[in-house]
Write a protein that holds these residues in place. Structure first.
Motif, PDB file in Angstrom:
ATOM      1  N   GLU A  77      -7.347  -0.476  -7.551  1.00  0.00           N
ATOM      2  CA  GLU A  77      -6.071  -0.701  -8.214  1.00  0.00           C
ATOM      3  C   GLU A  77      -5.056   0.345  -7.778  1.00  0.00           C
ATOM      4  O   GLU A  77      -5.415   1.434  -7.306  1.00  0.00           O
ATOM      5  CB  GLU A  77      -6.263  -0.670  -9.735  1.00  0.00           C
ATOM      6  CG  GLU A  77      -7.152  -1.818 -10.222  1.00  0.00           C
ATOM      7  CD  GLU A  77      -7.466  -1.741 -11.700  1.00  0.00           C
ATOM      8  OE1 GLU A  77      -7.359  -2.779 -12.386  1.00  0.00           O
ATOM      9  OE2 GLU A  77      -7.854  -0.653 -12.175  1.00  0.00           O
ATOM     10  N   PRO A  78      -3.765   0.045  -7.943  1.00  0.00           N
ATOM     11  CA  PRO A  78      -2.731   0.965  -7.462  1.00  0.00           C
ATOM     12  C   PRO A  78      -2.574   2.179  -8.375  1.00  0.00           C
ATOM     13  O   PRO A  78      -2.983   2.185  -9.537  1.00  0.00           O
ATOM     14  CB  PRO A  78      -1.465   0.101  -7.494  1.00  0.00           C
ATOM     15  CG  PRO A  78      -1.714  -0.883  -8.595  1.00  0.00           C
ATOM     16  CD  PRO A  78      -3.189  -1.195  -8.514  1.00  0.00           C
ATOM     17  N   THR A  84       4.842   8.418 -11.011  1.00  0.00           N
ATOM     18  CA  THR A  84       5.981   8.600 -10.104  1.00  0.00           C
ATOM     19  C   THR A  84       7.180   7.732 -10.460  1.00  0.00           C
ATOM     20  O   THR A  84       8.267   7.913  -9.896  1.00  0.00           O
ATOM     21  CB  THR A  84       5.563   8.267  -8.665  1.00  0.00           C
ATOM     22  OG1 THR A  84       5.161   6.878  -8.619  1.00  0.00           O
ATOM     23  CG2 THR A  84       4.410   9.144  -8.212  1.00  0.00           C
ATOM     24  N   GLY A  85       6.988   6.778 -11.351  1.00  0.00           N
ATOM     25  CA  GLY A  85       8.047   5.834 -11.664  1.00  0.00           C
ATOM     26  C   GLY A  85       7.953   4.557 -10.867  1.00  0.00           C
ATOM     27  O   GLY A  85       8.649   3.584 -11.170  1.00  0.00           O
ATOM     28  N   GLY A  86       7.099   4.537  -9.850  1.00  0.00           N
ATOM     29  CA  GLY A  86       6.903   3.342  -9.048  1.00  0.00           C
ATOM     30  C   GLY A  86       5.427   3.069  -8.877  1.00  0.00           C
ATOM     31  O   GLY A  86       4.666   3.953  -8.453  1.00  0.00           O
ATOM     32  N   LEU A 128       4.833  -6.422  -9.704  1.00  0.00           N
ATOM     33  CA  LEU A 128       3.636  -5.680  -9.323  1.00  0.00           C
ATOM     34  C   LEU A 128       3.666  -5.418  -7.821  1.00  0.00           C
ATOM     35  O   LEU A 128       4.275  -6.170  -7.049  1.00  0.00           O
ATOM     36  CB  LEU A 128       2.379  -6.483  -9.680  1.00  0.00           C
ATOM     37  CG  LEU A 128       2.239  -6.927 -11.141  1.00  0.00           C
ATOM     38  CD1 LEU A 128       1.013  -7.814 -11.303  1.00  0.00           C
ATOM     39  CD2 LEU A 128       2.155  -5.712 -12.066  1.00  0.00           C
ATOM     40  N   VAL A 129       3.001  -4.362  -7.368  1.00  0.00           N
ATOM     41  CA  VAL A 129       2.938  -4.082  -5.931  1.00  0.00           C
ATOM     42  C   VAL A 129       2.295  -5.260  -5.213  1.00  0.00           C
ATOM     43  O   VAL A 129       1.496  -6.012  -5.789  1.00  0.00           O
ATOM     44  CB  VAL A 129       2.157  -2.778  -5.650  1.00  0.00           C
ATOM     45  CG1 VAL A 129       2.923  -1.567  -6.156  1.00  0.00           C
ATOM     46  CG2 VAL A 129       0.765  -2.838  -6.242  1.00  0.00           C
ATOM     47  N   ALA A 130       2.656  -5.420  -3.949  1.00  0.00           N
ATOM     48  CA  ALA A 130       2.279  -6.630  -3.212  1.00  0.00           C
ATOM     49  C   ALA A 130       0.776  -6.836  -3.135  1.00  0.00           C
ATOM     50  O   ALA A 130       0.296  -7.984  -3.140  1.00  0.00           O
ATOM     51  CB  ALA A 130       2.880  -6.575  -1.810  1.00  0.00           C
ATOM     52  N   ASP A 131       0.006  -5.737  -3.038  1.00  0.00           N
ATOM     53  CA  ASP A 131      -1.438  -5.891  -2.895  1.00  0.00           C
ATOM     54  C   ASP A 131      -2.172  -5.744  -4.230  1.00  0.00           C
ATOM     55  O   ASP A 131      -3.377  -5.523  -4.262  1.00  0.00           O
ATOM     56  CB  ASP A 131      -1.991  -4.889  -1.887  1.00  0.00           C
ATOM     57  CG  ASP A 131      -1.769  -3.440  -2.325  1.00  0.00           C
ATOM     58  OD1 ASP A 131      -0.964  -3.219  -3.265  1.00  0.00           O
ATOM     59  OD2 ASP A 131      -2.400  -2.539  -1.731  1.00  0.00           O
ATOM     60  N   HIS A 132      -1.451  -5.873  -5.330  1.00  0.00           N
ATOM     61  CA  HIS A 132      -2.089  -5.766  -6.645  1.00  0.00           C
ATOM     62  C   HIS A 132      -3.132  -6.875  -6.796  1.00  0.00           C
ATOM     63  O   HIS A 132      -2.894  -8.024  -6.393  1.00  0.00           O
ATOM     64  CB  HIS A 132      -1.035  -5.880  -7.748  1.00  0.00           C
ATOM     65  CG  HIS A 132      -1.519  -5.424  -9.092  1.00  0.00           C
ATOM     66  ND1 HIS A 132      -2.441  -6.133  -9.832  1.00  0.00           N
ATOM     67  CD2 HIS A 132      -1.208  -4.316  -9.837  1.00  0.00           C
ATOM     68  CE1 HIS A 132      -2.674  -5.500 -10.970  1.00  0.00           C
ATOM     69  NE2 HIS A 132      -1.942  -4.387 -10.989  1.00  0.00           N
ATOM     70  N   PRO A 133      -4.293  -6.575  -7.361  1.00  0.00           N
ATOM     71  CA  PRO A 133      -5.314  -7.623  -7.548  1.00  0.00           C
ATOM     72  C   PRO A 133      -4.802  -8.830  -8.320  1.00  0.00           C
ATOM     73  O   PRO A 133      -5.251  -9.961  -8.076  1.00  0.00           O
ATOM     74  CB  PRO A 133      -6.419  -6.894  -8.319  1.00  0.00           C
ATOM     75  CG  PRO A 133      -6.252  -5.460  -7.966  1.00  0.00           C
ATOM     76  CD  PRO A 133      -4.785  -5.246  -7.770  1.00  0.00           C
ATOM     77  N   ALA A 134      -3.869  -8.613  -9.250  1.00  0.00           N
ATOM     78  CA  ALA A 134      -3.334  -9.744 -10.011  1.00  0.00           C
ATOM     79  C   ALA A 134      -2.500 -10.670  -9.137  1.00  0.00           C
ATOM     80  O   ALA A 134      -2.437 -11.878  -9.393  1.00  0.00           O
ATOM     81  CB  ALA A 134      -2.496  -9.235 -11.179  1.00  0.00           C
ATOM     82  N   ARG A 135      -1.870 -10.124  -8.089  1.00  0.00           N
ATOM     83  CA  ARG A 135      -1.103 -10.966  -7.172  1.00  0.00           C
ATOM     84  C   ARG A 135      -2.019 -11.621  -6.143  1.00  0.00           C
ATOM     85  O   ARG A 135      -1.737 -12.740  -5.692  1.00  0.00           O
ATOM     86  CB  ARG A 135      -0.009 -10.141  -6.482  1.00  0.00           C
ATOM     87  CG  ARG A 135       1.052  -9.644  -7.461  1.00  0.00           C
ATOM     88  CD  ARG A 135       2.219  -8.972  -6.758  1.00  0.00           C
ATOM     89  NE  ARG A 135       3.003  -9.925  -5.955  1.00  0.00           N
ATOM     90  CZ  ARG A 135       4.123  -9.600  -5.321  1.00  0.00           C
ATOM     91  NH1 ARG A 135       4.597  -8.339  -5.406  1.00  0.00           N
ATOM     92  NH2 ARG A 135       4.789 -10.491  -4.630  1.00  0.00           N
ATOM     93  N   ARG A 136      -3.078 -10.942  -5.793  1.00  0.00           N
ATOM     94  CA  ARG A 136      -4.043 -11.545  -4.866  1.00  0.00           C
ATOM     95  C   ARG A 136      -4.867 -12.642  -5.537  1.00  0.00           C
ATOM     96  O   ARG A 136      -5.403 -13.525  -4.849  1.00  0.00           O
ATOM     97  CB  ARG A 136      -4.979 -10.475  -4.307  1.00  0.00           C
ATOM     98  CG  ARG A 136      -4.294  -9.409  -3.465  1.00  0.00           C
ATOM     99  CD  ARG A 136      -5.297  -8.664  -2.584  1.00  0.00           C
ATOM    100  NE  ARG A 136      -6.430  -8.165  -3.338  1.00  0.00           N
ATOM    101  CZ  ARG A 136      -6.516  -6.942  -3.870  1.00  0.00           C
ATOM    102  NH1 ARG A 136      -5.489  -6.098  -3.718  1.00  0.00           N
ATOM    103  NH2 ARG A 136      -7.591  -6.555  -4.530  1.00  0.00           N
TER     104      ARG A 136
END
Length: 641
Positions: A77-78, A84-86, A128-136
């Protein structure tokens, strides 16, 4: 002091879990805001840990996976946006690694707090970040009430979230895995959790979606319990559920309450988890006041105490510190004594092993002085964490280490410094340091509570020390140090180290039950009969013309002159001339002692030259004319100029 006993003081329990929740979600407690520099984040974290120590806590529960993200470099996970805010932004250091090191340096248990299913406090997967498991894996995700959740009904989801959490267990020396009350989300009127397609796929054999959902949560708990035990069986598993399981009006097994039922609302059968002993501890969130009309705190403490009875599961109570003195709360919370009253109630329930305060910022705010009052009335002394019983009755690995040896007790301008070494070959996790007033303090019950406990300190793996800044100049003290393993099992104390009044001379006491400090043959019996004994018991035998002495072994720090004293109970049937032996630098010296009188105190044999090193120094011989029992109880050596 001989053998007098005193009951433990309930106000100063020796064992009590004392913890603080440190929440990271939405930067609730730490970091105070996203984007702080690593140095600033670390300084804030040290401040929280220092606060826990000042309040005499022994654990912190820190949220390290607030929302399908991580406060460590997780391969699953990210990085959490709270850093950091991101989301996905590297914070420039390893927060969990830093946390483990700093917590253990203060001898605080670190319970790593994970949220199993929450993905985000918003409903937009595109954020969510592009490679987040929820997006995959978009089929894993359910949007509900403006938030994103993993679907607990999908077996692959249950496996994934366990893998993500166990990565932290595998790579870090955490003390416990901790979950809060978020499994299925709390219900929102007019909205449905969209998992009926999942139910159609995986719910065969279940009469209702509710029963299937409870089964899903049960499987998550049971599987995590089993996997955690397989990976690191010493890491404990704790869950902090909503405080009401079911109301008695719904289920006769429930509590006499009228509130939301977690069994029905969020499908969490917490009572089942406890009775199955899938967890090591349960920390229900009893966020109501004493006398609350719908959920009386006293009734819930009673119910949870009964629920854990007969199991190895510890009961730790989650306290709503955030309510104390806060605007908009019930009037009961404007009473600065409310929190303290909760802990007074606990004294009637031995099943309650401690408390957990929510949350850190409210503990620090100390509104109305409620936290200060709780600490003054219930945390006036340090406390050791409860011994971990072993999940499901299975003994946890390891045993209490052997006792350490105190090598020095030296007066300093600011108090007394103690130094000690672990027993050869042992690797304790921590040590407990005790101080008793005077030099004749021998009552073993004095260690049954925390009245004489100075501190618990983390072991470094080599020589360790403690600075007693509260020692009064010129006062006489007896110091004892015990060793603890990571399950908090405690060794017997090592030989006592004595500081006589106005002196920093070496002085040590060895009792007949000091581990490694006394040896005797089977001809020496054990008795508690005489009231003037030192400690719990003493050894006795009959006079015989045989070479069968009992020996007291002492580590003499340096060659020099030492005053040798002995302690024994006295009775008319004891020997009038019990031979005592001293191994001096010039040979063996014998001194007779009339044990019929003058018992229950130190009696001087003389001052003798002794060589440095560890060896049998003082013996009690059987080689004497018939005349009564010969007693071996305790010896004291004190270096003299």
């Amino acid at each position: 002091m001989g053998s007098s006993t005193s009951p433990p003081d309930p106000a100063t329990p020796k064992r009590q879990f004392r913890g603080i929740w440190l929440a990271t979600v939405a930067n609730l407690d730490w970091p105070s805001r996203p984007g702080l520099t690593p140095a600033a984040q670390q300084a804030e974290l040290r401040g929280w840990l220092d606060l826990a120590r000042r309040l005499r806590c022994n654990a912190v529960v820190v949220q390290v996976r607030p929302a399908a993200d991580a406060l460590w470099p997780s391969p699953y996970e990210p990085w959490s946006a709270v850093l950091t805010g991101g989301q996905g932004g590297h914070p420039g250091y390893d927060p969990l690694g830093f946390l483990v090191t700093e917590a253990h340096a203060r001898n605080l248990e670190l319970h790593a707090w994970f949220n199993p299913y929450r993905i985000a406090n918003h409903a937009d997967p595109g954020r969510l970040v592009a490679d987040h498991p929820a997006r995959r894996n978009p089929d894993w995700v359910v949007a509900y009430a403006g938030r994103l959740y993993y679907d607990p009904g999908i077996p692959a989801v249950r496996s994934f979230v366990q893998d993500a959490m166990l990565d932290a267990v595998t790579h870090y020396d955490i003390d416990a895995v901790h979950w809060d009350d978020y499994f299925y989300p709390y219900p929102v009127a007019g909205q449905a959790f969209a998992d009926h397609a999942t139910f159609a796929r995986y719910g065969a054999g279940f009469g209702s979606v509710e029963a299937w959902r409870r089964h899903n949560v049960d499987r998550l708990v049971e599987q995590m319990s089993d996997r955690l035990r397989a990976v690191k069986p010493w890491v404990r598993f704790g869950i902090s559920p909503f405080g009401i399981w079911r109301n008695a009006t719904t289920d006769p097994l429930g509590s006499r309450t009228a509130g939301l039922q977690s069994y029905d609302a969020i499908h969490a059968d917490t009572r089942h988890w406890v009775r199955e002993q899938w967890v090591d501890y349960v920390a229900p969130q009893l966020y109501w006041h004493l006398g609350h009309p719908a959920a009386d705190y006293a009734e819930l403490v009673r119910w949870w105490s009964e629920t854990v009875s007969g199991t190895t599961v510890e009961l730790i109570v989650g306290q709503s510190t955030y309510r104390a003195g806060a605007a908009g709360q019930d009037p009961a919370w404007q009473n600065p004594a409310e929190l303290s009253r909760h802990l007074h109630l606990h004294r009637a329930y031995p099943q309650v092993r401690g408390d957990l305060q929510f949350s850190a910022k409210d503990v620090r705010a100390d509104r109305l002085g409620a936290v200060s009052r709780l600490v003054a009335e219930h945390y006036s002394r340090p406390a050791l964490a409860p011994v971990a019983a072993g999940r499901g009755g299975t003994p946890a690995p390891g045993t209490a280490p052997p006792p350490p040896a105190v090598t020095a007790a030296v007066r300093t301008p600011t108090g007394v410094r103690l130094d000690w070494l672990p027993a050869p070959g042992s690797t304790p996790t921590a040590y407990a340091v005790y101080r008793l007033a005077g030099t004749d303090a021998a009552d073993p019950t004095m260690l049954d509570d925390a009245r004489h406990l100075l501190a618990a300190v983390r072991a470094t793996g080599a020589g360790d020390s403690y600075a007693d800044a509260t020692a009064a100049a010129g006062s006489a003290y007896t110091y004892l140090v015990t060793a603890l393993d990571r399950q908090h099992r405690e060794s017997p104390p090592g030989p006592a180290r004595v500081l006589t009044a106005g002196s920093d001379a070496f002085s040590v006491i060895v009792d007949n039950d000091t581990p490694g400090g006394f040896t005797a043959s089977a001809a020496w019996g054990t008795s508690r009969w005489s009231a003037g004994r030192y400690g719990a018991d003493y050894r006795y035998t009959t006079a015989q013309p045989v070479s069968d002495p009992a020996w007291f072994t002492v580590t003499v720090p340096a060659t020099g002159n030492y005053r040798v004293e002995v302690w024994h109970p006295a009775a008319s049937g004891y020997h009038p001339g019990a031979p005592h032996l001293v191994q001096t630098t010039t040979g063996l010296v014998t001194r007779p002692v009339d044990q019929r009188a003058d018992g229950g105190r130190w009696r001087e044999l003389g001052v003798f030259p002794l060589a440095a090193g560890r060896r049998p120094v003082v013996g009690v011989s059987r080689w004497a004319p018939a005349g009564g029992h010969i007693i071996a109880d305790a010896v004291r050596l004190t270096r003299v100029p």
